[in-house]
Design a protein around this motif. Structure first.
Motif, PDB file in Angstrom:
ATOM      1  N   ILE A  92       0.711  -1.130  -0.067  1.00 48.22           N
ATOM      2  CA  ILE A  92      -0.169  -0.049   0.222  1.00 48.22           C
ATOM      3  C   ILE A  92       0.986   1.397  -0.030  1.00 48.22           C
ATOM      4  O   ILE A  92       0.468   2.141  -0.548  1.00 48.22           O
ATOM      5  CB  ILE A  92      -1.043  -0.016   0.860  1.00 48.22           C
ATOM      6  N   TYR A  93       1.756   1.933   0.898  1.00 51.26           N
ATOM      7  CA  TYR A  93       2.675   2.322   1.029  1.00 51.26           C
ATOM      8  C   TYR A  93       3.361   2.939  -0.677  1.00 51.26           C
ATOM      9  O   TYR A  93       3.450   4.415  -1.306  1.00 51.26           O
ATOM     10  CB  TYR A  93       3.871   2.254   2.047  1.00 51.26           C
ATOM     11  N   ILE A  94       4.028   2.273  -0.936  1.00 50.10           N
ATOM     12  CA  ILE A  94       4.737   2.159  -2.226  1.00 50.10           C
ATOM     13  C   ILE A  94       3.672   1.975  -3.271  1.00 50.10           C
ATOM     14  O   ILE A  94       3.763   3.024  -4.535  1.00 50.10           O
ATOM     15  CB  ILE A  94       5.483   0.617  -2.940  1.00 50.10           C
ATOM     16  N   ILE A  95       2.365   2.087  -3.511  1.00 49.68           N
ATOM     17  CA  ILE A  95       1.645   2.353  -4.283  1.00 49.68           C
ATOM     18  C   ILE A  95       1.032   3.864  -3.973  1.00 49.68           C
ATOM     19  O   ILE A  95       0.854   4.601  -5.051  1.00 49.68           O
ATOM     20  CB  ILE A  95       0.198   1.266  -4.466  1.00 49.68           C
ATOM     21  N   LEU A  96       1.145   3.767  -2.950  1.00 47.25           N
ATOM     22  CA  LEU A  96       0.578   5.671  -2.335  1.00 47.25           C
ATOM     23  C   LEU A  96       1.615   6.510  -2.686  1.00 47.25           C
ATOM     24  O   LEU A  96       1.523   7.574  -3.548  1.00 47.25           O
ATOM     25  CB  LEU A  96       0.385   5.929  -1.341  1.00 47.25           C
ATOM     26  N   ILE A 142       1.876   6.321   8.033  1.00 50.98           N
ATOM     27  CA  ILE A 142       1.334   5.995   9.061  1.00 50.98           C
ATOM     28  C   ILE A 142      -0.051   6.013   8.070  1.00 50.98           C
ATOM     29  O   ILE A 142      -1.640   5.205   8.455  1.00 50.98           O
ATOM     30  CB  ILE A 142       0.727   7.684   9.703  1.00 50.98           C
ATOM     31  N   LEU A 143      -0.285   6.787   7.349  1.00 50.04           N
ATOM     32  CA  LEU A 143      -2.073   6.311   6.606  1.00 50.04           C
ATOM     33  C   LEU A 143      -1.996   5.047   5.871  1.00 50.04           C
ATOM     34  O   LEU A 143      -3.311   4.286   5.558  1.00 50.04           O
ATOM     35  CB  LEU A 143      -2.552   7.696   5.229  1.00 50.04           C
ATOM     36  N   SER A 144      -0.542   4.452   5.009  1.00 46.71           N
ATOM     37  CA  SER A 144      -0.958   3.263   4.717  1.00 46.71           C
ATOM     38  C   SER A 144      -1.647   1.948   5.735  1.00 46.71           C
ATOM     39  O   SER A 144      -1.937   0.790   5.084  1.00 46.71           O
ATOM     40  CB  SER A 144      -0.230   2.767   4.025  1.00 46.71           C
ATOM     41  N   TYR A 145      -0.967   2.383   6.589  1.00 49.26           N
ATOM     42  CA  TYR A 145      -1.334   1.859   7.902  1.00 49.26           C
ATOM     43  C   TYR A 145      -3.036   1.340   8.080  1.00 49.26           C
ATOM     44  O   TYR A 145      -3.317   0.356   8.718  1.00 49.26           O
ATOM     45  CB  TYR A 145      -0.287   1.875   9.446  1.00 49.26           C
ATOM     46  N   ILE A 146      -3.258   2.333   8.347  1.00 49.53           N
ATOM     47  CA  ILE A 146      -5.060   3.078   8.252  1.00 49.53           C
ATOM     48  C   ILE A 146      -5.839   2.511   7.338  1.00 49.53           C
ATOM     49  O   ILE A 146      -6.002   2.166   7.937  1.00 49.53           O
ATOM     50  CB  ILE A 146      -5.258   4.450   8.547  1.00 49.53           C
ATOM     51  N   ILE A 147      -5.106   2.713   6.579  1.00 45.54           N
ATOM     52  CA  ILE A 147      -5.933   1.720   5.232  1.00 45.54           C
ATOM     53  C   ILE A 147      -6.267   0.341   5.317  1.00 45.54           C
ATOM     54  O   ILE A 147      -7.498   0.174   5.542  1.00 45.54           O
ATOM     55  CB  ILE A 147      -5.564   2.572   3.912  1.00 45.54           C
ATOM     56  N   TYR A 148      -4.900  -0.358   6.217  1.00 41.57           N
ATOM     57  CA  TYR A 148      -4.958  -1.470   5.976  1.00 41.57           C
ATOM     58  C   TYR A 148      -6.297  -1.770   7.362  1.00 41.57           C
ATOM     59  O   TYR A 148      -6.574  -2.983   7.423  1.00 41.57           O
ATOM     60  CB  TYR A 148      -3.755  -2.092   6.171  1.00 41.57           C
ATOM     61  N   LEU A 149      -5.363  -1.640   8.212  1.00 41.88           N
ATOM     62  CA  LEU A 149      -6.482  -1.627   9.126  1.00 41.88           C
ATOM     63  C   LEU A 149      -8.005  -1.181   9.294  1.00 41.88           C
ATOM     64  O   LEU A 149      -9.034  -2.273   8.936  1.00 41.88           O
ATOM     65  CB  LEU A 149      -6.147  -0.809  10.692  1.00 41.88           C
ATOM     66  N   SER A 150      -8.610  -0.092   8.427  1.00 39.03           N
ATOM     67  CA  SER A 150     -10.059  -0.105   7.958  1.00 39.03           C
ATOM     68  C   SER A 150     -10.060  -1.412   6.329  1.00 39.03           C
ATOM     69  O   SER A 150     -11.621  -1.516   6.611  1.00 39.03           O
ATOM     70  CB  SER A 150     -10.425   1.418   7.383  1.00 39.03           C
TER      71      SER A 150
END
Length: 74
Positions: free
Chosen positions: A11-15, A61-69
């Motif tokens: 997710i981080y790499i994509i963002l 931080i946003l990629s971790y929040i996206i994963y958790l959601s």
């Protein structure tokens, strides 16, 4: 099933790729060079308050929040 850290890294790499492909003018100049952090225009160096050095930790931080959601939905 894939590990949590691999999905977050993906997710981080994509963002980050989306940011570098779009090259928003607040972080990049008209030639595509990265603006540095700051608020003045000294020595012909373009500066921005929202530079890539500030955006990268936010994207982590946003990629971790996206994963958790996503995990919460499934």
């Amino acid at each position: 099933m894939y590990s949590r850290k691999y999905i977050i890294i993906l997710i981080y790499i994509i963002l980050i790729l989306l940011i570098f492909l779009n090259k928003p003018s607040i972080m990049f100049d008209h030639n595509g060079n990265i603006k540095h952090f700051g608020y003045s225009n000294d020595n012909d160096m373009l500066k921005s308050l929202l530079s890539i050095e500030i955006v990268i930790p936010i994207v982590v931080i946003l990629s971790y929040i996206i994963y958790l959601s996503i995990q919460l939905i499934t």
